[in-house]
Motif scaffolding. Sequence first.
Motif, PDB file in Angstrom:
ATOM      1  N   ALA A 528       0.844  -1.192   0.000  1.00 48.60           N
ATOM      2  CA  ALA A 528       0.000   0.000   0.000  1.00 48.60           C
ATOM      3  C   ALA A 528       0.885   1.249   0.000  1.00 48.60           C
ATOM      4  CB  ALA A 528      -0.893  -0.005   1.228  1.00 48.60           C
ATOM      5  N   PRO A 529       0.367   2.353  -0.499  1.00 44.91           N
ATOM      6  CA  PRO A 529       1.161   3.585  -0.483  1.00 44.91           C
ATOM      7  C   PRO A 529       1.409   4.061   0.948  1.00 44.91           C
ATOM      8  CG  PRO A 529      -1.068   4.006  -1.299  1.00 44.91           C
ATOM      9  CD  PRO A 529      -0.950   2.532  -1.136  1.00 44.91           C
ATOM     10  N   ASP A 530       2.472   4.823   1.104  1.00 42.19           N
ATOM     11  CA  ASP A 530       2.720   5.493   2.389  1.00 42.19           C
ATOM     12  C   ASP A 530       1.827   6.733   2.458  1.00 42.19           C
ATOM     13  OD1 ASP A 530       4.603   3.758   3.289  1.00 42.19           O
ATOM     14  OD2 ASP A 530       6.309   4.870   2.446  1.00 42.19           O
ATOM     15  N   GLY A 546     -13.056   6.657  -5.713  1.00 46.28           N
ATOM     16  CA  GLY A 546     -14.005   5.584  -5.393  1.00 46.28           C
ATOM     17  C   GLY A 546     -13.367   4.230  -5.150  1.00 46.28           C
ATOM     18  N   CYS A 547     -12.154   4.207  -4.624  1.00 50.74           N
ATOM     19  CA  CYS A 547     -11.529   2.912  -4.341  1.00 50.74           C
ATOM     20  C   CYS A 547     -12.093   2.351  -3.035  1.00 50.74           C
ATOM     21  CB  CYS A 547     -10.016   3.079  -4.208  1.00 50.74           C
ATOM     22  SG  CYS A 547      -9.217   1.547  -3.673  1.00 50.74           S
ATOM     23  N   PRO A 548     -12.536   1.090  -3.020  1.00 43.91           N
ATOM     24  CA  PRO A 548     -13.107   0.533  -1.788  1.00 43.91           C
ATOM     25  C   PRO A 548     -12.070   0.361  -0.672  1.00 43.91           C
ATOM     26  CG  PRO A 548     -13.118  -1.102  -3.555  1.00 43.91           C
ATOM     27  CD  PRO A 548     -12.656   0.192  -4.167  1.00 43.91           C
ATOM     28  N   LEU A 568      -7.321  -4.607   1.838  1.00 50.59           N
ATOM     29  CA  LEU A 568      -7.956  -4.570   0.516  1.00 50.59           C
ATOM     30  C   LEU A 568      -7.055  -3.952  -0.544  1.00 50.59           C
ATOM     31  CD1 LEU A 568     -11.661  -3.361   1.019  1.00 50.59           C
ATOM     32  CD2 LEU A 568     -10.850  -5.633   0.386  1.00 50.59           C
ATOM     33  N   CYS A 569      -6.181  -3.029  -0.119  1.00 50.86           N
ATOM     34  CA  CYS A 569      -5.364  -2.269  -1.063  1.00 50.86           C
ATOM     35  C   CYS A 569      -4.479  -3.211  -1.887  1.00 50.86           C
ATOM     36  CB  CYS A 569      -4.482  -1.283  -0.301  1.00 50.86           C
ATOM     37  SG  CYS A 569      -3.308  -0.421  -1.358  1.00 50.86           S
ATOM     38  N   THR A 570      -4.405  -2.969  -3.186  1.00 48.37           N
ATOM     39  CA  THR A 570      -3.555  -3.794  -4.046  1.00 48.37           C
ATOM     40  C   THR A 570      -2.294  -3.042  -4.450  1.00 48.37           C
ATOM     41  OG1 THR A 570      -4.551  -3.010  -6.087  1.00 48.37           O
ATOM     42  CG2 THR A 570      -5.606  -4.894  -5.031  1.00 48.37           C
ATOM     43  N   GLY A 571      -2.151  -1.812  -3.978  1.00 51.92           N
ATOM     44  CA  GLY A 571      -0.948  -1.051  -4.281  1.00 51.92           C
ATOM     45  C   GLY A 571      -0.893  -0.522  -5.695  1.00 51.92           C
ATOM     46  N   CYS A 572      -2.043  -0.224  -6.293  1.00 50.06           N
ATOM     47  CA  CYS A 572      -2.047   0.252  -7.682  1.00 50.06           C
ATOM     48  C   CYS A 572      -1.497   1.677  -7.794  1.00 50.06           C
ATOM     49  CB  CYS A 572      -3.446   0.173  -8.271  1.00 50.06           C
ATOM     50  SG  CYS A 572      -4.577   1.457  -7.688  1.00 50.06           S
ATOM     51  N   LEU A 573      -1.531   2.407  -6.694  1.00 48.73           N
ATOM     52  CA  LEU A 573      -0.999   3.772  -6.614  1.00 48.73           C
ATOM     53  C   LEU A 573      -1.767   4.816  -7.422  1.00 48.73           C
ATOM     54  CD1 LEU A 573       2.866   3.221  -6.507  1.00 48.73           C
ATOM     55  CD2 LEU A 573       1.251   3.445  -4.616  1.00 48.73           C
ATOM     56  N   MET A 574      -2.996   4.518  -7.786  1.00 49.08           N
ATOM     57  CA  MET A 574      -3.800   5.559  -8.454  1.00 49.08           C
ATOM     58  C   MET A 574      -4.076   6.697  -7.485  1.00 49.08           C
ATOM     59  SD  MET A 574      -6.613   3.494 -10.614  1.00 49.08           S
ATOM     60  CE  MET A 574      -6.100   2.078 -11.571  1.00 49.08           C
ATOM     61  N   CYS A 575      -4.355   6.356  -6.216  1.00 50.67           N
ATOM     62  CA  CYS A 575      -4.651   7.411  -5.248  1.00 50.67           C
ATOM     63  C   CYS A 575      -3.431   8.328  -5.112  1.00 50.67           C
ATOM     64  CB  CYS A 575      -5.063   6.822  -3.900  1.00 50.67           C
ATOM     65  SG  CYS A 575      -3.903   5.628  -3.221  1.00 50.67           S
ATOM     66  N   ALA A 576      -2.238   7.734  -5.132  1.00 51.97           N
ATOM     67  CA  ALA A 576      -1.022   8.546  -5.017  1.00 51.97           C
ATOM     68  C   ALA A 576      -0.887   9.467  -6.226  1.00 51.97           C
ATOM     69  CB  ALA A 576       0.194   7.635  -4.902  1.00 51.97           C
TER      70      ALA A 576
HETATM   71  S1  SF4 Z   1      -6.178   3.418  -5.183  1.00 50.30           S
HETATM   72 FE1  SF4 Z   1      -4.807   1.624  -5.320  1.00 50.30          FE
HETATM   73  S2  SF4 Z   1      -3.093   2.152  -3.974  1.00 50.30           S
HETATM   74 FE2  SF4 Z   1      -4.751   3.561  -3.455  1.00 50.30          FE
HETATM   75  S3  SF4 Z   1      -5.827   2.554  -1.772  1.00 50.30           S
HETATM   76 FE3  SF4 Z   1      -6.865   1.924  -3.655  1.00 50.30          FE
HETATM   77  S4  SF4 Z   1      -5.863   0.011  -4.225  1.00 50.30           S
HETATM   78 FE4  SF4 Z   1      -4.537   0.996  -2.716  1.00 50.30          FE
END
Ligand code: SF4
Lengths: 595, 196
Positions: A528-530, A546-548, A568-576
């Motif tokens: 997961a992102p920091d 809208g990420c769950p 749940l986080c997959t580490g896609c880093l879209m939020c970052a």
């Molecule tokens: S957007 Fe990706 S990196 Fe951010 S919380 Fe959701 S799954 Fe994790």
Amino acid sequence: MADTAKDRREKLLLSGNEAIAHGAWEAGVRFGSGYPGTPSSEILPALNELGEVYCEWSVNEKVALEAAAGASIAGARCLVTMKHVGVNVAADPLFTMSYTGVEGGLVIISADDPSMHSSQNEQDNRHYARASKVPMLEPSDSQEARDFTMRAFELSEQFDTPVFLRPVTRICHSDGLVEVGERAEVPLRGELQKQPEKYVMIPAYARKRRVFMAERTRALVELAEHDEINREEMGDTSLGIITSGAAYTYAKEAFPEASFLKLGLVWPLSPERIRRFAEQVDRLFVIEELDPFLTEEILAMGVAVERVDESFRIGELTPARVREMIAGEPAPDTTADEDLPPRPPTLCAGCPHRSVFTLLRKLKAYVTGDIGCYTLGTLPPLQALHTCLCMGAGINEAHGMQKVRGHEAPVVAVIGDSTFTHSGITGLVNIAYNAGVSTVVIVDNRTTAMTGGQVHPGVGETLSGMPGRALDFEALARAVGVEDVRVVDPYDMAATEAALRETMASPEPSVVIARRECVLMVRERRPAPDFDADRCTRCGACIRIGCPALWAEDDGGKRPIPRINTALCTGCLMCAQVCPVDALKAPEGAQEGNQ
Amino acid sequence: MVRNVLLTGVGGQGIITASTVLAQACRLAGWQVKKSEVHGMSQRGGSVNSYVRFSADEQIASPLIPEGEAEMMLAFEPLEGLRQIRQATPDAVVLVEERRIVPVTVNMPGVTYPDDVIERLVASGRRVTVVPASATAVELGESRAANMVMLGALATQIELADEIWSEAAALVLKPRALEVNLRAFEAGRQLVPAGV
Ligand code: SF4
Ligand SMILES: Cc1ncc(C[n+]2csc(CCOP(=O)(O)OP(=O)(O)O)c2C)c(N)n1
Ligand code: SF4
């Protein structure tokens, strides 16, 4: 059938779909084809699993039915599976196959979805039986799903016709106990004979077959009169119920004492048998889900049935609804408290579709969408998909819109990879040919995710797990005449945004392939992102994708603060990537660029 | 007598696996059984309901539990339990996992996850027992076995021999995961006091 505790232990617990596969297998089917669609999708994989049968996911339902037509002419018993709207796609061959008939028995599964649990409409496919003059059977549980499938193959060969089996969601996805048998070895029927008068439907030959069809229907009516596929269950004759399929189970639950005429064959009907039943009961109801199909047929026979309120024509029936229909007892109130937050389906955490919609929202695009997981892009907070009609429609809608609004209109078509192969390709040809300008985004997650992750031509693997030739979307787009073709990684939002901006601005047609596997197919997770709470300005940009795995927590600050559910986080880093102040960042030590 | 169990929760919690084990156990006992659920859209983190109906002596007509007639409810998430509570009979046994899964919709203005979900379940008059299924599964070292903890809790309400449950589990679960799942099942059974 014997039914003791010991017998039950020896039965199989099968869903309706598994039971259909088993019935087809026992009936010696040699060829199975179809296209996925809830609630039918599990039938072909189950048949494939049983072995000894060639099974394929065809490109779409029309292809599936036509391939089966060939296999049937060549003498094999064939099973074709699809959801109700799939029959619309396959309707063209269907109507004329009713004329040609079959050599090897051919059974079409039309899996209908009253209440639209997972569909764009709740059309009632019994109308197809009458319109195409193809007999239709309706099972009411898993045992009948198996038995009726086997019977359908016999009827198909006996009457020289395709046969429909119409289970609904509650049959496909309900499990029950089933007595099964061994597979019958059914050899290919006859020699491969040329029979143009039967299989070449030019008017002169078709007219003869049309007369044959009328005779066939008469013969089927006679069968309906005596055959045990329809059955009377006489009880208290003050109430008579004519019903079939899932509706029968609800009516039986609601009025176990009543008299029933349970129809297994729902088209064609036997007026004699219906009149006979009607004469024995005082009040007569027809209990059916969706349209008044049986009701109208029975009224046309001059048999009086009691009226039910039109509101019961919408949605699935239930035992309580049937009680309400017949006895006027209101159904118990089972609605939830109003203040409960809804829990609609959402794009998964890390779903590659999310960035495409986040960016199209930012670019204020009018998105002509299509059907698949990505249709969820229409829900808040993304709200970035603006049409969804039927598979393949989005590309053509974009074309039509831009023909009248010009290329400046910010219209983008978004279509899934499986949907593109199903019915998007012709639209792309049309755009190129007719000097269209549209931008088509293929959200290529390497699977048919919505219906459970089936393979498709773009993946290059077949239903039976054999390597197939992979369809090359880039080469295909160029071959039909689209010159501006790009491939982007939707996890790289800057590159994806640039591709979308440029293609939307361009007066030429273009294809953007956003390629990244569905997260349900990827085993390993990234960290997961920091999150740096001190940097975070609580702007909410990350929450609005809208990420769950992200939620906003009220910690007493001026606005809620984002939190990450690391499970749940997959580490896609879209939020970052959407965070304007780098409060969310790739974790320390993770590879740069997130590849 | 036909007995009705409603299993409710969130897509991805292993509800359908649990209901399949239950249905197989009923079959192995020589009972009639029907089970029903809706796949599809609901699997993307949406609400999921599964209905299991069984009887030692009677035929079962409807695969759906008639409205309001679930005498046992296994709620894998409190909010989902509350959403379905009127499907349960007034004196139903309700076994509810304590761990919340907050839906994304709470990120929208004006939408909140109520604080008093368990209290409202209790106030409904049903016989409610809170089951720390996830916590128990985590203690056993397999967080994904929470569904079997829940099923173990339900097993206290259904007269079936131990061997039948384990045979049913072996039919449904992957051999690799069987052992820890059976331990989870047993732990779940211990969580519900006798006479609930
Ligand atoms: S957007 Fe990706 S990196 Fe951010 S919380 Fe959701 S799954 Fe994790
Ligand atoms: C004619 C027709 N056949 C089948 C379906 C069922 N169905 C809906 S979307 C879809 C395909 C989804 O796959 P894809 O386009 O790759 O998108 P994804 O779900 O992977 O995002 C299918 C099979 C349908 N709605 N209509
Ligand atoms: S199943 Fe795959 S395509 Fe569908 S929402 Fe999840 S990640 Fe996206």
